[in-house]
Design an enzyme around this catalytic site. Structure first.
Site, mmCIF file in Angstrom:
data_model
loop_
_atom_site.group_PDB
_atom_site.id
_atom_site.type_symbol
_atom_site.label_atom_id
_atom_site.label_comp_id
_atom_site.label_asym_id
_atom_site.label_seq_id
_atom_site.Cartn_x
_atom_site.Cartn_y
_atom_site.Cartn_z
ATOM 1 N N ASP A 49 0.643 -1.352 -0.025
ATOM 2 C CA ASP A 49 0.115 -0.097 0.021
ATOM 3 C C ASP A 49 0.861 1.417 -0.043
ATOM 4 O OD1 ASP A 49 -1.938 2.317 0.522
ATOM 5 O OD2 ASP A 49 -2.843 1.216 2.000
ATOM 6 N N THR A 76 -4.442 8.497 -0.918
ATOM 7 C CA THR A 76 -3.736 7.096 -1.732
ATOM 8 C C THR A 76 -3.166 8.482 -2.601
ATOM 9 O OG1 THR A 76 -4.844 5.867 -1.157
ATOM 10 C CG2 THR A 76 -4.065 5.852 -3.796
ATOM 11 N N THR A 122 -3.441 13.586 -14.949
ATOM 12 C CA THR A 122 -3.797 14.000 -15.722
ATOM 13 C C THR A 122 -4.260 15.131 -16.656
ATOM 14 O OG1 THR A 122 -6.801 13.804 -15.750
ATOM 15 C CG2 THR A 122 -5.043 13.634 -13.490
ATOM 16 N N ASP A 123 -5.146 15.228 -17.811
ATOM 17 C CA ASP A 123 -5.389 16.562 -17.867
ATOM 18 C C ASP A 123 -6.208 17.144 -17.673
ATOM 19 O OD1 ASP A 123 -7.750 14.789 -19.190
ATOM 20 O OD2 ASP A 123 -7.668 15.661 -20.777
ATOM 21 N N GLU A 124 -7.073 16.525 -16.563
ATOM 22 C CA GLU A 124 -7.927 17.080 -15.744
ATOM 23 C C GLU A 124 -7.542 18.220 -14.210
ATOM 24 O OE1 GLU A 124 -10.970 14.240 -14.402
ATOM 25 O OE2 GLU A 124 -10.787 12.887 -16.317
ATOM 26 N N TYR A 175 -11.072 14.402 -7.199
ATOM 27 C CA TYR A 175 -10.138 13.398 -8.083
ATOM 28 C C TYR A 175 -9.145 14.181 -8.497
ATOM 29 C CZ TYR A 175 -7.884 11.043 -12.287
ATOM 30 O OH TYR A 175 -6.559 10.623 -13.256
ATOM 31 N N LYS A 226 -4.904 14.909 -7.717
ATOM 32 C CA LYS A 226 -4.245 14.540 -8.668
ATOM 33 C C LYS A 226 -3.505 16.064 -8.472
ATOM 34 C CE LYS A 226 -3.165 10.987 -10.605
ATOM 35 N NZ LYS A 226 -2.106 10.346 -10.714
ATOM 36 N N HIS A 230 -19.325 18.539 -13.251
ATOM 37 C CA HIS A 230 -19.160 17.709 -14.399
ATOM 38 C C HIS A 230 -18.376 18.950 -15.374
ATOM 39 C CE1 HIS A 230 -20.565 14.914 -17.509
ATOM 40 N NE2 HIS A 230 -19.450 14.777 -17.638
ATOM 41 N N TYR A 278 -26.011 3.812 -9.783
ATOM 42 C CA TYR A 278 -27.263 4.154 -11.251
ATOM 43 C C TYR A 278 -28.024 4.270 -10.168
ATOM 44 C CZ TYR A 278 -22.469 4.246 -13.628
ATOM 45 O OH TYR A 278 -21.816 4.956 -14.082
HETATM 46 P P1 NAD Z 1 -6.716 2.338 -12.408
HETATM 47 O O1 NAD Z 1 -7.675 3.346 -11.241
HETATM 48 O O2 NAD Z 1 -7.103 1.128 -13.389
HETATM 49 O O3 NAD Z 1 -5.339 1.572 -11.274
HETATM 50 C C1 NAD Z 1 -5.284 2.046 -10.368
HETATM 51 C C2 NAD Z 1 -3.697 1.321 -9.682
HETATM 52 O O4 NAD Z 1 -3.457 1.409 -8.571
HETATM 53 C C3 NAD Z 1 -5.041 -0.042 -9.671
HETATM 54 O O5 NAD Z 1 -4.012 -1.223 -9.976
HETATM 55 C C4 NAD Z 1 -4.784 0.063 -7.659
HETATM 56 O O6 NAD Z 1 -4.578 -0.949 -7.199
HETATM 57 C C5 NAD Z 1 -3.522 0.751 -7.703
HETATM 58 N N1 NAD Z 1 -3.109 1.144 -6.362
HETATM 59 C C6 NAD Z 1 -4.751 2.135 -5.906
HETATM 60 N N2 NAD Z 1 -4.129 2.950 -4.607
HETATM 61 C C7 NAD Z 1 -3.404 2.133 -4.503
HETATM 62 C C8 NAD Z 1 -2.079 1.933 -2.836
HETATM 63 N N3 NAD Z 1 -2.763 2.450 -2.417
HETATM 64 N N4 NAD Z 1 -0.905 0.899 -3.003
HETATM 65 C C9 NAD Z 1 -0.664 0.927 -4.338
HETATM 66 N N5 NAD Z 1 -1.453 0.241 -5.703
HETATM 67 C C10 NAD Z 1 -2.772 1.525 -5.881
HETATM 68 O O7 NAD Z 1 -6.203 3.730 -12.711
HETATM 69 P P2 NAD Z 1 -5.269 3.894 -14.673
HETATM 70 O O8 NAD Z 1 -6.615 5.105 -14.792
HETATM 71 O O9 NAD Z 1 -4.849 3.227 -15.051
HETATM 72 O O10 NAD Z 1 -4.590 5.193 -14.131
HETATM 73 C C11 NAD Z 1 -3.585 5.372 -13.776
HETATM 74 C C12 NAD Z 1 -2.811 6.653 -13.750
HETATM 75 O O11 NAD Z 1 -2.785 7.280 -14.912
HETATM 76 C C13 NAD Z 1 -3.330 7.140 -12.454
HETATM 77 O O12 NAD Z 1 -2.447 8.669 -11.475
HETATM 78 C C14 NAD Z 1 -4.149 8.447 -13.262
HETATM 79 O O13 NAD Z 1 -4.700 9.387 -11.944
HETATM 80 C C15 NAD Z 1 -3.467 8.290 -14.423
HETATM 81 N N6 NAD Z 1 -4.328 8.999 -15.427
HETATM 82 C C16 NAD Z 1 -6.082 7.879 -15.703
HETATM 83 C C17 NAD Z 1 -6.760 8.737 -17.443
HETATM 84 C C18 NAD Z 1 -7.386 7.187 -17.753
HETATM 85 O O14 NAD Z 1 -7.925 7.903 -18.449
HETATM 86 N N7 NAD Z 1 -7.470 6.303 -16.912
HETATM 87 C C19 NAD Z 1 -6.132 9.080 -18.011
HETATM 88 C C20 NAD Z 1 -4.964 10.178 -16.923
HETATM 89 C C21 NAD Z 1 -3.461 10.087 -16.523
HETATM 90 P P1 TYD Z 2 -15.006 8.741 -17.224
HETATM 91 O O1 TYD Z 2 -14.979 7.728 -17.873
HETATM 92 O O2 TYD Z 2 -15.872 8.678 -16.226
HETATM 93 O O3 TYD Z 2 -13.868 9.605 -17.556
HETATM 94 P P2 TYD Z 2 -13.767 11.618 -17.282
HETATM 95 O O4 TYD Z 2 -15.470 11.633 -15.968
HETATM 96 O O5 TYD Z 2 -12.253 10.806 -16.120
HETATM 97 O O6 TYD Z 2 -13.611 12.362 -18.193
HETATM 98 O O7 TYD Z 2 -15.875 9.726 -18.273
HETATM 99 C C1 TYD Z 2 -16.165 10.188 -19.319
HETATM 100 C C2 TYD Z 2 -17.029 10.857 -20.118
HETATM 101 O O8 TYD Z 2 -18.550 10.285 -19.914
HETATM 102 C C3 TYD Z 2 -17.815 11.589 -18.605
HETATM 103 O O9 TYD Z 2 -17.996 13.353 -19.679
HETATM 104 C C4 TYD Z 2 -18.893 11.794 -18.276
HETATM 105 C C5 TYD Z 2 -19.280 10.443 -18.440
HETATM 106 N N1 TYD Z 2 -20.281 9.562 -18.255
HETATM 107 C C6 TYD Z 2 -21.447 8.590 -18.506
HETATM 108 O O10 TYD Z 2 -21.711 9.717 -19.344
HETATM 109 N N2 TYD Z 2 -22.197 8.445 -17.751
HETATM 110 C C7 TYD Z 2 -20.953 7.166 -17.018
HETATM 111 O O11 TYD Z 2 -22.000 6.386 -16.851
HETATM 112 C C8 TYD Z 2 -19.807 7.204 -16.974
HETATM 113 C C9 TYD Z 2 -18.992 6.560 -16.282
HETATM 114 C C10 TYD Z 2 -19.363 8.585 -17.173
#
Ligand code: NAD
Ligand code: TYD
Length: 352
Positions: free
Chosen positions: A64, A105, A135-137, A160, A164, A294, A351
């Site tokens: 962890d 975390t 992330t771009d967020e 979130y 980040k 949003h 939901y």
């Molecule tokens: P994910 O939720 O699929 O995976 C996260 C991983 O981190 C999991 O394997 C989980 O077990 C591990 N984890 C969570 N808490 C932990 C802890 N306390 N100790 C050790 N491990 C832990 O996430 P993802 O979508 O693969 O994203 C990975 C990274 O990329 C994140 O930092 C996220 O912010 C960033 N990111 C994601 C996206 C996207 O679209 N998914 C885009 C840009 C950046």
């Molecule tokens: P998501 O995949 O959760 O990524 P992020 O919020 O990080 O962009 O969502 C992508 C877009 O889809 C976001 O505008 C929220 C929307 N969304 C829905 O309309 N319905 C859903 O059930 C989910 C999970 C997301």
């Protein structure tokens, strides 16, 4: 004497993006020792890495990142040379119901890693790197026009993205204050194989297979810039090897879609794949209550990645989406396993 191998700690390697990064590094760089550190939360899944788990240069550590002592002990034991930090709580909707888990975390966990890296490396920063995946967020939301650049001020709107943003600030602060070598990349929305079906695309794929409603938040006109996950892993490889110390790079798909248009395209492709009549899956589209706070639109200017590192996305959205759908249809067992039990509880709460 044989030169000792470079030791790379990849956190969150059992998750969606992390598993693609671990696979790429394990296969491409036998000269590195790859340590995948992951707590295996609901989002972590070792099934994602079955094909490489017996490779000699791969090691798994179930730890962890919130446990500072355990992280210090690991750094002392293994003396990692470089870190690629992906472990995080990653879903916006979950951050709205449990913001503190994201502070723990994403902020404290990152701090634990930064402290351990600083303390282990402080006498010699040569060939050391703390690579933070973000992330771009963090940039907040765009209006109808414009793109996020590396100079866009941080303006996060969800717990979130605030967590980040905070972790990004700490990484940068450790670079300024302690001279810790770092790189940060901020990427747009990823999609592809192995994504947990809480995120829009795999959630809709799963619901179409199961003939369940496709929940569209608000008016569905929110826009995201989608990048195929393997293109992100390649970008991470390039930034890791050729990026400059203390630089930030934006990574994006040059691929904007309004949610409703994306879901309609997904429905069309799924109808063909599942031998359903045209328009059948689209009947499942259901507008639901909007997500609070949003963000309207995200879109990335990835010009610096392209100019400095020669990176650009390699697949079109249509190609990537088809690959993704095929992967979920071919991996029914994976999908069944991750959507049983606690997923159903989450789904009903989110939901209902
Ligand atoms: P994910 O939720 O699929 O995976 C996260 C991983 O981190 C999991 O394997 C989980 O077990 C591990 N984890 C969570 N808490 C932990 C802890 N306390 N100790 C050790 N491990 C832990 O996430 P993802 O979508 O693969 O994203 C990975 C990274 O990329 C994140 O930092 C996220 O912010 C960033 N990111 C994601 C996206 C996207 O679209 N998914 C885009 C840009 C950046
Ligand atoms: P998501 O995949 O959760 O990524 P992020 O919020 O990080 O962009 O969502 C992508 C877009 O889809 C976001 O505008 C929220 C929307 N969304 C829905 O309309 N319905 C859903 O059930 C989910 C999970 C997301």
């Amino acid at each position: 004497m044989e030169k000792s191998k470079i030791k790379i700690l990849i956190t969150g390697g059992a998750g969606f993006i992390g598993s693609h990064v671990v696979r790429l590094f394990v296969n491409k760089y036998p000269e590195y020792e790859i340590f995948n550190l992951d707590l295996l939360t609901y989002a972590g899944n070792l099934e994602n890495l079955r094909d490489i788990e017996h490779h000699e240069n791969y090691h798994f550590l179930k730890v962890d990142i919130n446990d500072g002592q355990a992280i210090n002990d690991l750094f002392r034991k293994y003396k990692f040379d470089k870190v690629i930090h992906l472990a995080a709580e990653s879903h916006v909707d979950r951050s709205i119901t449990d913001p503190l888990a994201f502070v723990k975390t994403n902020v404290i966990g990152t701090m634990n890693l930064l402290n351990a890296a600083k303390d282990t490396w402080k006498d010699d920063y040569d060939n050391k790197l703390f690579y933070h995946i973000s992330t771009d967020e963090v940039y907040g939301t765009l209006g109808e026009t414009g793109l996020f650049t590396e100079e866009t001020p941080y303006d996060p709107n969800s717990p979130y993205s605030a967590s980040k943003a905070s972790s990004d600030h700490f990484v940068r602060a450790y670079g300024e204050t302690y001279d810790l070598p770092f790189i940060i990349t901020n990427c747009s929305n990823n999609y592809g194989p192995n994504q947990f079906p809480e995120k829009l695309i795999p959630l809709c794929i799963n619901n179409i297979i199961e003939n369940k409603a496709l929940p569209v938040y608000g008016d569905g006109k929110y826009t995201r810039d989608w990048l195929y996950v393997i293109d992100h892993a390649v970008a991470i490889d390039m930034a890791f090897h050729n990026g400059s110390n203390k630089e930030t790079y934006n990574i994006g798909g040059l691929n904007e879609w309004q949610n409703i248009e994306l879901i309609q395209l997904l429905c069309e492709v799924m109808d063909k794949k599942l031998d359903r009549s045209a328009g059948e899956s689209a009947k499942l589209i259901t507008y639901v209550k909007d997500r609070p706070g949003h963000d309207k639109r995200y879109a990335i200017d990835a010009g610096k990645m392209n100019k400095d590192l020669g990176w650009k996305p390699s697949v079109t959205f249509e190609e990537g989406l088809e690959e993704t759908i095929d992967w979920y249809l071919d991996n029914e067992e994976w999908l069944k396993n991750v959507t049983s039990g606690r997923y159903q509880e989450y789904y009903d709460k989110q939901y209902s």
